[in-house]
Design a protein around this motif. Structure first.
Motif, PDB file in Angstrom:
ATOM      1  N   GLN A 884      70.941 -17.572   5.871  1.00  0.00           N
ATOM      2  CA  GLN A 884      71.974 -18.088   6.752  1.00  0.00           C
ATOM      3  C   GLN A 884      73.059 -17.047   6.921  1.00  0.00           C
ATOM      4  OE1 GLN A 884      73.623 -21.531   4.806  1.00  0.00           O
ATOM      5  NE2 GLN A 884      74.972 -20.358   3.527  1.00  0.00           N
ATOM      6  N   SER A 885      73.812 -17.233   7.987  1.00  0.00           N
ATOM      7  CA  SER A 885      75.003 -16.400   8.197  1.00  0.00           C
ATOM      8  C   SER A 885      76.159 -17.022   7.440  1.00  0.00           C
ATOM      9  CB  SER A 885      75.321 -16.309   9.693  1.00  0.00           C
ATOM     10  OG  SER A 885      76.570 -15.684   9.888  1.00  0.00           O
ATOM     11  N   LEU A 886      76.869 -16.222   6.660  1.00  0.00           N
ATOM     12  CA  LEU A 886      77.957 -16.736   5.837  1.00  0.00           C
ATOM     13  C   LEU A 886      79.175 -17.104   6.678  1.00  0.00           C
ATOM     14  CD1 LEU A 886      77.698 -14.292   2.828  1.00  0.00           C
ATOM     15  CD2 LEU A 886      76.755 -16.569   3.031  1.00  0.00           C
ATOM     16  N   SER A 887      79.229 -16.590   7.920  1.00  0.00           N
ATOM     17  CA  SER A 887      80.392 -16.921   8.759  1.00  0.00           C
ATOM     18  C   SER A 887      80.194 -18.242   9.489  1.00  0.00           C
ATOM     19  CB  SER A 887      80.642 -15.790   9.759  1.00  0.00           C
ATOM     20  OG  SER A 887      79.504 -15.606  10.570  1.00  0.00           O
ATOM     21  N   ARG A 888      78.926 -18.532   9.873  1.00  0.00           N
ATOM     22  CA  ARG A 888      78.677 -19.750  10.654  1.00  0.00           C
ATOM     23  C   ARG A 888      78.164 -20.900   9.808  1.00  0.00           C
ATOM     24  NH1 ARG A 888      75.680 -16.730  15.678  1.00  0.00           N
ATOM     25  NH2 ARG A 888      77.483 -15.564  16.437  1.00  0.00           N
ATOM     26  N   ARG A 889      77.643 -20.575   8.611  1.00  0.00           N
ATOM     27  CA  ARG A 889      77.137 -21.592   7.694  1.00  0.00           C
ATOM     28  C   ARG A 889      76.085 -22.483   8.353  1.00  0.00           C
ATOM     29  NH1 ARG A 889      78.135 -19.976   2.630  1.00  0.00           N
ATOM     30  NH2 ARG A 889      80.281 -19.266   2.418  1.00  0.00           N
ATOM     31  N   SER A 890      75.287 -21.880   9.169  1.00  0.00           N
ATOM     32  CA  SER A 890      74.247 -22.665   9.833  1.00  0.00           C
ATOM     33  C   SER A 890      72.922 -21.969   9.610  1.00  0.00           C
ATOM     34  CB  SER A 890      74.529 -22.786  11.333  1.00  0.00           C
ATOM     35  OG  SER A 890      74.578 -21.520  11.929  1.00  0.00           O
ATOM     36  N   LYS A 891      71.945 -22.708   9.113  1.00  0.00           N
ATOM     37  CA  LYS A 891      70.622 -22.131   8.886  1.00  0.00           C
ATOM     38  C   LYS A 891      69.903 -21.981  10.210  1.00  0.00           C
ATOM     39  CE  LYS A 891      70.003 -23.775   4.164  1.00  0.00           C
ATOM     40  NZ  LYS A 891      69.120 -24.489   3.224  1.00  0.00           N
ATOM     41  N   ARG A 892      69.001 -21.080  10.255  1.00  0.00           N
ATOM     42  CA  ARG A 892      68.229 -20.866  11.469  1.00  0.00           C
ATOM     43  C   ARG A 892      66.761 -20.722  11.093  1.00  0.00           C
ATOM     44  NH1 ARG A 892      69.075 -14.608  13.399  1.00  0.00           N
ATOM     45  NH2 ARG A 892      67.801 -13.655  11.773  1.00  0.00           N
ATOM     46  N   HIS A 893      65.928 -20.563  12.117  1.00  0.00           N
ATOM     47  CA  HIS A 893      64.509 -20.377  11.867  1.00  0.00           C
ATOM     48  C   HIS A 893      64.277 -19.134  11.002  1.00  0.00           C
ATOM     49  CE1 HIS A 893      60.243 -20.154  12.443  1.00  0.00           C
ATOM     50  NE2 HIS A 893      60.359 -18.942  12.940  1.00  0.00           N
ATOM     51  N   ILE A 894      63.555 -19.319   9.907  1.00  0.00           N
ATOM     52  CA  ILE A 894      63.344 -18.199   8.965  1.00  0.00           C
ATOM     53  C   ILE A 894      62.261 -17.286   9.523  1.00  0.00           C
ATOM     54  CG2 ILE A 894      62.559 -17.587   6.666  1.00  0.00           C
ATOM     55  CD1 ILE A 894      63.766 -20.175   5.647  1.00  0.00           C
ATOM     56  N   GLU A 895      62.635 -16.062   9.773  1.00  0.00           N
ATOM     57  CA  GLU A 895      61.694 -15.054  10.242  1.00  0.00           C
ATOM     58  C   GLU A 895      61.559 -13.994   9.148  1.00  0.00           C
ATOM     59  OE1 GLU A 895      61.157 -11.692  13.756  1.00  0.00           O
ATOM     60  OE2 GLU A 895      62.838 -13.100  13.803  1.00  0.00           O
ATOM     61  N   LYS A 896      60.449 -14.051   8.438  1.00  0.00           N
ATOM     62  CA  LYS A 896      60.265 -13.124   7.322  1.00  0.00           C
ATOM     63  C   LYS A 896      59.877 -11.738   7.835  1.00  0.00           C
ATOM     64  CE  LYS A 896      59.106 -16.378   3.643  1.00  0.00           C
ATOM     65  NZ  LYS A 896      58.178 -16.707   2.555  1.00  0.00           N
ATOM     66  N   LYS A 897      60.480 -10.751   7.234  1.00  0.00           N
ATOM     67  CA  LYS A 897      60.144  -9.371   7.545  1.00  0.00           C
ATOM     68  C   LYS A 897      59.421  -8.765   6.337  1.00  0.00           C
ATOM     69  CE  LYS A 897      64.123  -8.725  10.608  1.00  0.00           C
ATOM     70  NZ  LYS A 897      65.321  -7.921  10.899  1.00  0.00           N
ATOM     71  N   ILE A 898      58.549  -7.843   6.629  1.00  0.00           N
ATOM     72  CA  ILE A 898      57.721  -7.248   5.568  1.00  0.00           C
ATOM     73  C   ILE A 898      57.847  -5.735   5.647  1.00  0.00           C
ATOM     74  CG2 ILE A 898      55.419  -7.070   4.568  1.00  0.00           C
ATOM     75  CD1 ILE A 898      54.711  -9.660   6.036  1.00  0.00           C
ATOM     76  N   LEU A 899      58.104  -5.128   4.509  1.00  0.00           N
ATOM     77  CA  LEU A 899      58.077  -3.677   4.384  1.00  0.00           C
ATOM     78  C   LEU A 899      57.047  -3.313   3.318  1.00  0.00           C
ATOM     79  CD1 LEU A 899      61.826  -2.586   4.542  1.00  0.00           C
ATOM     80  CD2 LEU A 899      60.070  -2.248   6.266  1.00  0.00           C
ATOM     81  N   THR A 900      56.194  -2.348   3.618  1.00  0.00           N
ATOM     82  CA  THR A 900      55.155  -1.908   2.689  1.00  0.00           C
ATOM     83  C   THR A 900      55.501  -0.520   2.165  1.00  0.00           C
ATOM     84  OG1 THR A 900      53.497  -3.194   3.889  1.00  0.00           O
ATOM     85  CG2 THR A 900      52.697  -1.470   2.395  1.00  0.00           C
ATOM     86  N   PHE A 901      55.428  -0.367   0.842  1.00  0.00           N
ATOM     87  CA  PHE A 901      55.711   0.918   0.200  1.00  0.00           C
ATOM     88  C   PHE A 901      54.426   1.372  -0.501  1.00  0.00           C
ATOM     89  CE2 PHE A 901      59.634  -1.477   0.478  1.00  0.00           C
ATOM     90  CZ  PHE A 901      60.475  -0.565   1.093  1.00  0.00           C
TER      91      PHE A 901
END
Length: 1299
Positions: A884-901
């Motif tokens: 969530q954004s700490l300024s708006r305190r509203s959850k949104r659709h969770i879009e997971k990002k992936i980084l491969t090392f």
């Protein structure tokens, strides 16, 4: 008899006796032999002496041993017999001595503390393990204590004590803050070996309340935390600032608020100390000093040098580390702390002691009945260790007597041993720092001779070279070896032979008559055995015609000969090198059987060419130099491809070779450079021709290698520089006989497709490679590094075999051998494969996140154990998502990002984070099968950033002295908005800027009324939002207050001299079609500006494209655009550095099946316009007639009744200030406004643009820039006086309104 070295009796000694006895009977490492011989027990695996166990898990005490017969196992605990049958929590693994104590089902680890020892016993003796001390690990809690805040003056030293709880083993100490971030350390602040945190001098930035000491207990995987320690540093800065106001600059800069001090040592204390370390350990010496400036530490060894390659400096040189210390490292080590005010030092006296270590460990002894032998046990240490002996685990003093045994200190001497003398002896070397225990058995064997060399083994050597013929043997007593030549030959003697102690026969110079059968005979008192081997002496390989030095013209052809003579039973291979390297990968280099030909020679072909001939037994070489010179000019000649060869003939037919000859066709003025020989296999692939070989153009005969079981036909193709000839007529057919396969399948691989299988694949042999009918494959495999036999299976002519029931991801040795109806191919080479992978079992641990800034974070994790990967480690994946954004305190659709090392990397960067947001992440290990379990989600937060610009700024309700501003909050606040910043300044008629006024507005406001402004004045506004981090990007607007009723001229702007206004280009507007766009703009600034237009594809990183505008026009047509594409555009003026408009973005129309029809060119539209013009003309004629008849057209009355309205300084279409409408586009006057008495209004600079007429992007333009749309209510501009005409429009004006 065999040839042996003799030693005089006068030189006989105990050492020689011992060596002779030890080496009297050597057991070869032959697996089959070792399985058949009786052997006392040998401990192969045991737990460490000091074994600390996890109290939460089962205790496994290892004890593995081997012997023949297999040994049985027993245990002692604290010196007494440990009856495992009476303790239901204790079990022993089958066929093993390993104990498993069940703690997880009710047992307590503390109840099993003690000293354990394992005994492995069979009929030939007993071996014992070390004393294994079992202790459960402990991780006690921190003792609660009341910690007083530390208040310290800037520049003073400080020590923060950790005092961790005593654990087993000792914990690892580290300091962190409340955010679980490691405290930064430096030359000034560092952690000591005892875990305390030392400050050489404190600084104001050291003030904090969360100095926390952590103790990590690795065995139990727990971390204990000490209560936070508070440190407050008192600074003199505030006092200095007060004093500085009343002092001169010199006094201020000369003041020193912090007193500098020379170094003193915080640890160790005093001037000297002592340190004892054990041999082989790591020596750590530490010196930490206080002082200001921060002291620098230097280390020296008194009377010597620090050992090279073993000395390291750690903790900013405060710690001296010497690895693998020995007695030679004893001595005095001095640390010196120095700063600009002085130095101090401390001397540490280091003494290196030593636990026992082996000089000569006892070795297993294998003897024959009646032989003598000895066991030697020599160890050293500091102090000198004592040596004690045990027999079968019992002190030798109370062990059963053996008349053949005599103990002499560190040596046991055996004389005339018998089979009952077999036993296991233990040597114990101990001092106050530890002990060594070694098992060594005496195994008395009575065995008849055995010859281990395979029967009828073939040895091949080159003439005049040494020949070594093996006869590996074993027997007890040690057999005597004799050699015979031939089946009934006499025993070999004489200087022409050398007899080695290991049974090998050496012929120093082998001759042709050395060829034959050799018989090795081994005999002792228990029997006799013999073995026959074969020796063949081959002719040496020779180069009978070597390559010669050549000088060749550029673009010519050159050939080096290398004709060889070799033994007819050996197959030579010829390799050519250029300058001792491989030949260039160039088709101009043609390697024949006896020569190397280079076509179209160039200068880079200069060099030394070497012919190397190799056989399985020898190698020869010869070299020659090639020099390239310029070629003379040649007349033009007509070239053509050669004619095909003819009259092909096969001669010299053999099983594996045949000779092919031919007559070349006409070369057609281009020399034949080579001949290509192709073959057809009429048995397997009739009608398909394959490449066989290529020979130089000077050669018309070739010896061809053949494969068995092929029905050959040949044809020849001639090649010159122009091309290839047509193929010759095929030769007669030749069918070769069947034979064993010559080669095995290639590209053998073993890769599991499931966790419990192994898929073995290979490339099958082609038809002619089978060498005969009935092609099959023998597939063999066994687990690597495990003493297993090969498992084999014969399969049909396929290319895959699946082995099921394998362990997960273990290495296998694999080989695939071809066979047909006539037999097997040669033994194949082994390859390593792996059974199938499974998903990893363990998630990465100790995941830590370090937030670097508001958009970037760094994640760390501990690598998983390689055994838990269960496959090829490919890397780690980090999944992270915004919660969530700490300024708006509203959850949104969770879009997971992936980084491969990739690989075994243990950290990575997370870019593109959103400021002031809460994130979660986890880490997973990846192998070829997939991903392992995720680590626990780690939560982290990004700090605030600067906001984006406000979403809009509107200026409405203008009055004489006020304007109303309305705005929208930033689309991306990136934090908590604390205020808005409004700046504005007036602009006068000459475009000069007045003084800048700044206003701070609370963050919860969305509008503001600005009062007390100057009337009829243009203002420029700059507006941006602000968080605690800083101000964001600003948005600008301009507006004008209303002119007062009296029409008083605008007053001068500002007080005093004002800054000139820079030229500007604004209101850049685009009207886009399918492949072109009309760009228009408004310009304010000096006259005669030369404009240019820059454009590019939106979002692209390509450079801007630039188009020059002819003259000073305020519009331009961009042509050649791509349909349906977004473009960015901006306008600039030449000669004014950095002067250009803001960017605008437009999109061309989609591609149409046919171009839009221009309405102005349509016949119906032209007819309609003509009809309208005719009607207007008739109306004008009627009006003219009426006037001539006395009628009055009320033009003057209309003028008197309608005075000129005030020109409104407001743009109709968007409501923004600063835009002026055309004179005829009037609106009603505001209340209280009036017109000057002379009915004239001073016209301001017009801001009209083509957009006013073309209705923005909806207007249409021809490709030449002319406007074709109808005017939208706008007429021609009024004259400068501003008087409105009420006369009827002329026909010309009427027509102009439609053009």
């Amino acid at each position: 008899m065999m040839k042996k070295k003799s030693i005089s009796a006068s030189k006989a000694s105990l050492v020689f006796f011992l060596c002779q006895m030890i080496s009297a009977l050597d057991v070869p490492l032959d697996s089959k032999l070792l399985e058949e011989l009786s052997q006392p027990p040998t401990i192969t695996q045991q737990s460490p002496k000091d074994y600390i166990v996890d109290p939460r898990e089962n205790i496994v005490i290892q004890c593995e041993a081997k012997g023949k017969p297999p040994p049985s196992f027993s245990w002692t605990r604290n010196g007494t017999h440990f009856d495992i049958d009476k303790d239901e929590q204790v079990t022993m693994k089958p066929n093993s001595g390993t104990l498993v104590i069940n703690i997880m089902n009710g047992g307590k680890a503390e109840a099993y503390e003690g000293v354990y020892q394992c005994t492995a016993r069979n009929e030939r003796g007993a071996a014992i393990s070390n004393n294994i001390v079992i202790r459960p690990s402990r991780s006690p809690l921190w003792t609660k204590e009341k910690l007083e805040p530390n208040q310290v003056r800037e520049g003073d030293s400080l020590v923060l004590h950790c005092r961790p709880p005593v654990g087993l083993p000792p914990p690892i100490i580290f300091w962190m803050d409340n955010a679980f971030q490691r405290l930064p350390q430096s030359e000034r602040v560092s952690q000591g070996l005892n875990g305390d945190l030392y400050f050489s001098n404190v600084q104001p930035e050291d003030t904090r309340e969360d100095y926390i000491c952590y103790a990590r207990f690795n065995h139990t995987q727990t971390i204990q935390q000490k209560q936070p320690i508070s440190v407050k540093v008192f600074s003199m800065d505030s006092l200095n600032d007060t004093i500085a106001a009343n002092l001169s600059d010199t006094d201020i800069y000369g003041a020193k608020p912090v007193t500098e001090r020379p170094p003193i040592l915080l640890t160790p204390t005093g001037t000297t100390s002592n340190k004892v370390e054990l041999r082989g350990n790591v020596l750590l010496l530490e010196c930490i000093a206080a002082g200001l400036p921060t002291p620098v530490i230097r280390w020296i060894k008194e009377g010597g040098e620090l050992p090279a390659n073993r000395t390291f400096f750690e903790n900013f040189k405060k710690t001296l580390k010497i690895i693998d210390v020995s007695e030679a490292d004893s001595g005095n080590y001095k640390c010196i702390a120095r700063n600009i005010l002085g130095s101090t030092h401390h001397v540490i006296s280091v003494t290196v002691k030593a636990a026992p270590y082996w000089i000569t460990a006892p070795r297993n002894l294998v003897l024959s009945p009646g032989e003598d032998g000895t066991l030697i046990c020599r160890a050293n240490g500091n102090p000198k260790p004592s040596i004690s002996w045990l027999a079968n685990g019992v002190p030798i003093a109370i062990a059963p007597e053996d008349p053949s045994r005599k103990v002499d200190g560190d040596t046991i001497i055996f004389s005339a041993v018998q089979e009952r003398s077999s036993a296991v002896y233990q040597c114990n070397a101990s001092n106050e720092y530890g002990y060594l225990l070694a098992n060594a058995f005496v195994n008395v064997l009575a065995e008849p001779p055995r010859i281990l060399t395979p029967a009828n083994k073939l040895y091949q050597v080159i003439l005049d070279s040494p020949a070594l013929i093996d006869c590996a043997y074993f027997g007890s007593p040690k057999p005597e070896i004799e050699w015979f030549k031939g089946v009934k030959g006499s025993i070999l003697r004489g200087n022409e032979y050398v007899f080695h102690d290991n049974g090998t026969l050496e012929i120093p110079v082998a001759q042709k008559d050395s060829t034959g059968t050799y018989t090795c005979v081994a005999r002792n008192e228990l029997g006799k055995i013999q073995n026959e081997v074969q020796l063949e002496v081959k002719d040496p390989t020779m180069i009978i015609k070597q390559p010669e030095y050549k000088v060749i013209q550029r673009y010519g052809h050159v050939s080096f000969e290398c004709i060889i003579k070799h033994d007819s039973t050996l197959i030579p291979t010829v390799i050519w090198l250029k300058d001792n390297d491989e030949l260039p990968d160039d088709e101009r280099f043609l390697v024949g059987k006896d020569n190397l030909t280079i076509m179209n020679v160039t200068d880079k072909d200069d060099g030394t060419y070497t012919c190397i001939v190799n056989t399985t037994l020898d190698s020869v070489s010869a070299s020659a130099v090639l020099t390239v010179v310029a070629a003379p000019p040649t007349p033009a000649i007509i070239y053509a491809r050669p004619n095909p060869p003819f009259d092909l003939e096969l001669t010299g037919q053999l099983e594996r070779s045949i000779e092919l000859s031919w007559i070349p066709g006409d070369e057609n003025n281009s020399p034949i450079t080579s001949f290509v020989i192709e073959y057809e296999d009429g048995l397997h692939e009739p009608g398909v021709w394959h490449y066989q070989t290529e020979v130089p153009g000077s050669q018309t005969t070739v010896q061809l290698k053949l494969s068995p079981y092929v029905n050959y036909s040949f044809r020849v193709i001639a090649v010159n520089e122009i091309g290839r000839s047509q193929p010759s007529e095929p030769s007669e057919q030749y069918l070769t006989k069947s034979a064993n396969p010559d080669e095995n399948p290639s590209n053998v691989q073993g890769i599991g497709s499931e966790p419990d299988n192994l898929v073995i694949t290979w490339e099958s042999l082609k038809g002619f490679q089978s060498n005969g009918p009935g092609l099959q494959y023998k597939v063999s495999w066994r687990q690597k590094d495990v003493d297993d036999e090969w498992t084999s299976v014969v399969v049909a002519n396929v290319s895959k075999y699946i082995v099921s029931g394998t362990p997960t991801f273990v290495p296998y040795e694999i080989k695939v051998q071809a066979l047909n109806d006539l037999g097997y191919a040669p033994e194949p080479s082994e390859v390593i494969g792996h059974s199938g992978e499974d998903l990893p079992m363990v998630a990465p641990g100790n995941v830590q996140v370090h937030v670097i800034n508001s958009t970037l974070a760094k994640v760390h994790w501990d690598p998983v154990p390689l055994k838990s990967v269960r496959g090829h480690l490919q890397g780690y994946k980090v999944y992270y998502w915004k919660v969530q954004s700490l300024s708006r305190r509203s959850k949104r659709h969770i879009e997971k990002k992936i980084l491969t090392f990739r690989g075994n990397k243990t950290f990575g960067m997370l870019p593109g984070l959103e400021p002031y947001s809460s994130y979660k992440l986890n880490v997973r290990v990846v192998n070829g099968k997939g991903e392992g379990p995720a680590s626990p989600d780690k939560v982290f937060k990004t700090p605030e950033g600067v906001p984006s610009s406000p979403s809009f700024l509107k200026i409405t309700n203008p009055t004489l002295d006020s304007l109303t501003l309305e705005w929208g909050s930033p689309t991306h606040p990136n934090g908590v908005l604390i205020s808005y910043i409004l700046k504005f300044q007036p602009i006068n008629n000459t475009h000069e800027l007045g003084p800048l006024v700044e206003i701070r507005i609370p963050a919860n406001e969305s509008s503001l009324i600005l009062k007390n402004l100057n009337y009829s004045t243009r203002y420029k506004f700059y507006f941006n939002a602000q968080t605690s981090v800083g101000s964001g990007s600003q948005i600008t607007e301009e507006a004008v207050t209303i002119m007062d009723e009296a029409g008083i001229p605008r007053p001068a702007v500002g007080a005093g001299k004002v800054q000139p206004l820079y030229p500007r280009i604004r209101n850049v507007t685009t009207a886009a079609a399918e492949t072109y766009a009309n760009i228009s703009w408004e310009y304010e600034g000096p006259d005669h500006a030369n404009f240019y237009v820059e454009y590019g594809v939106a979002g692209s990183k390509e450079d801007w494209k630039k188009e020059i505008v002819n003259g000073s026009r305020s519009f331009f047509v961009l042509k050649g655009l791509t349909p349906g594409t977004a473009y960015k555009v901006r306008v600039g003026a030449e000669g004014l550095s950095g002067f250009r408009s803001s960017e605008d973005v437009f999109e061309t129309g989609p591609a149409m099946a046919s171009r839009q029809v221009d309405i102005a060119t349509q016949g119906w539209f032209i007819g309609l316009m003509c009809a309208v013009a005719l009607l207007i003309l008739i109306l004008l004629i009627v009006c003219f007639i009426r006037r001539n008849k006395g009628g009055k057209y009320p033009v003057k009355e209309k003028e008197d009744a309608h005075a000129d309205p005030e020109i409104q300084p407001m743009k109709e279409d968007d409501g923004t200030f600063g835009e002026y409408s055309d004179a005829e586009d009037h609106k009603p006057l505001k209340k209280g406004s009036r017109t000057p008495s002379d009915r004239t209004v001073k016209k301001e600079d017009s801001d009209d643009s083509l957009v006013d007429y073309g209705e923005g992007v909806n207007g249409q333009f021809n490709e030449d820039g002319s406007f074709i749309g109808q005017y939208s209510g706008k007429k021609e501009k009024e004259p400068a006086e501003g008087n409105e005409s009420s006369e009827a429009p002329s026909p010309v004006n009427a027509m102009n309104s439609f053009v």
